[in-house]
Design a protein around this motif. Sequence first.
Motif, PDB file in Angstrom:
ATOM      1  N   ALA A 124     -19.917 -37.915  13.369  1.00 42.92           N
ATOM      2  CA  ALA A 124     -19.430 -37.816  11.902  1.00 42.92           C
ATOM      3  C   ALA A 124     -20.134 -36.841  10.985  1.00 42.92           C
ATOM      4  N   THR A 125     -21.283 -36.572  10.967  1.00 41.88           N
ATOM      5  CA  THR A 125     -22.040 -35.859  10.194  1.00 41.88           C
ATOM      6  C   THR A 125     -21.305 -34.391  10.568  1.00 41.88           C
ATOM      7  N   ARG A 126     -21.376 -33.840  11.545  1.00 40.11           N
ATOM      8  CA  ARG A 126     -20.648 -32.641  11.868  1.00 40.11           C
ATOM      9  C   ARG A 126     -19.091 -32.464  11.215  1.00 40.11           C
ATOM     10  N   GLU A 127     -18.391 -33.549  11.315  1.00 43.19           N
ATOM     11  CA  GLU A 127     -17.046 -33.515  10.692  1.00 43.19           C
ATOM     12  C   GLU A 127     -17.114 -33.717   9.194  1.00 43.19           C
ATOM     13  N   ASN A 128     -18.159 -34.333   8.753  1.00 40.52           N
ATOM     14  CA  ASN A 128     -18.072 -34.544   7.297  1.00 40.52           C
ATOM     15  C   ASN A 128     -18.517 -32.859   6.604  1.00 40.52           C
TER      16      ASN A 128
END
Length: 427
Positions: A124-128
């Motif tokens: 999720a961090t990568r996508e955000n």
Amino acid sequence: MNPQTTPAATAPQTPLATPWGSFDLTRFPADPRERLRAWDAADEYLLRHLAGETDSAAGAATELAGRRIVVLGDRWGALTTALTAASGSAPSGAPAAAPSGEPSAAPAPYGPVQITDSHLGRRATRENLARAGVPVDDSRLLTTRDTPPERIDVLLVRIPKSLALLEDQLHRLAPAIHSGTVVIGTGMVTEIHTSTLRLFERILGPTRTSLAVRKARLVFCTPDPALDPGPNPWPHRYALPPDIGPASGRTVVNHAGTFCAERLDIGTRFFLAHLPTPAPGARVVDLGCGNGVVGTAAALAGPGAELVFVDESHQAVASAEETFRTNLGPDAPAEFLTADALDPALFAPGSVDLVLNNPPFHSHQATTDATAWRMFTGSRRALRPGGELWVVGNRHLGYHVKLRKLFGNCRLVAGNPKFVVLRAVKR
């Protein structure tokens, strides 16, 4: 009220407004029907405090520029995304990541280092970061099993549900903390207890809390380099009871944060008493493996089976590997994967013979069946025709309804007043 969500988590999917911009954040995997947010008031409170926009403590904004910032337990990357945007992109002289993807030996003091136990949180961090237009640098996204930075100037802690995980991680990070380190924790008031504060005080130094704002609170800790916290007590080991089949009396290894660190839980105990015996050569997946006791029991019952242990928690996969190796030897064949359920990139259709599953029904403080549904659908896709999914769960969760909808069949293998063991076959 919808029984699948909690009131605090059902707010509309609004952007996170911060002093450094507004961010559209998502959980992973993203689902447009999902009402659970990727941030909450605790994340917002901490970010506003760092910018000097609250009355939670005397003084101006926290100095972040040029300092090594570590964000521990960032659930879906809200803190990491906002602070990375605040710090700007890496300077041209910053060292690149090592070929393995691990951080370089001397990381430059820009942007935050995220440390998380969650594979899903890391994704999720990568996508955000990508959604925010911020350069994604994997060398700054570490797991709880990676070697932490050698120096920490600002430590920001999202208080986890597991006090044991917090204890383990504070012990691991303590050598990098110095007298000038700014240490701030954040969480909802229901997540911060007297025991939480005592843990900070015992391992790092004197601790106090802020006033509550929108049911969130901050924790301020002043590091004391002279403090001796003693040895890290994790991982824990214990012996299984004598009446649970092939795993009777065997040793379990639990790293901090893994489900049931002190003793075998009653649901798993019921499952172990009714496990199928894998056929020789069968590929068996312990899905949501936790400490690996279910997959280890299956390996002991069917020595010729090929075991694969899967969990989204790095701590859990490490526990499963140590449990398996302790009981079957260092050279026994098995795979240990940190992944999102039966990720299609890792499990081809028809590549699995048997899936053993005790699905969770919580995501942090929220109650949800999203994880179980993803595990069931992934199992159906990965199983060969005739392959089987065996599930244990609380009777009231009604997993039989979902399994019949997906597989067209579901048989009750065993049940008691609290739990059921269910079997679904891919036709």
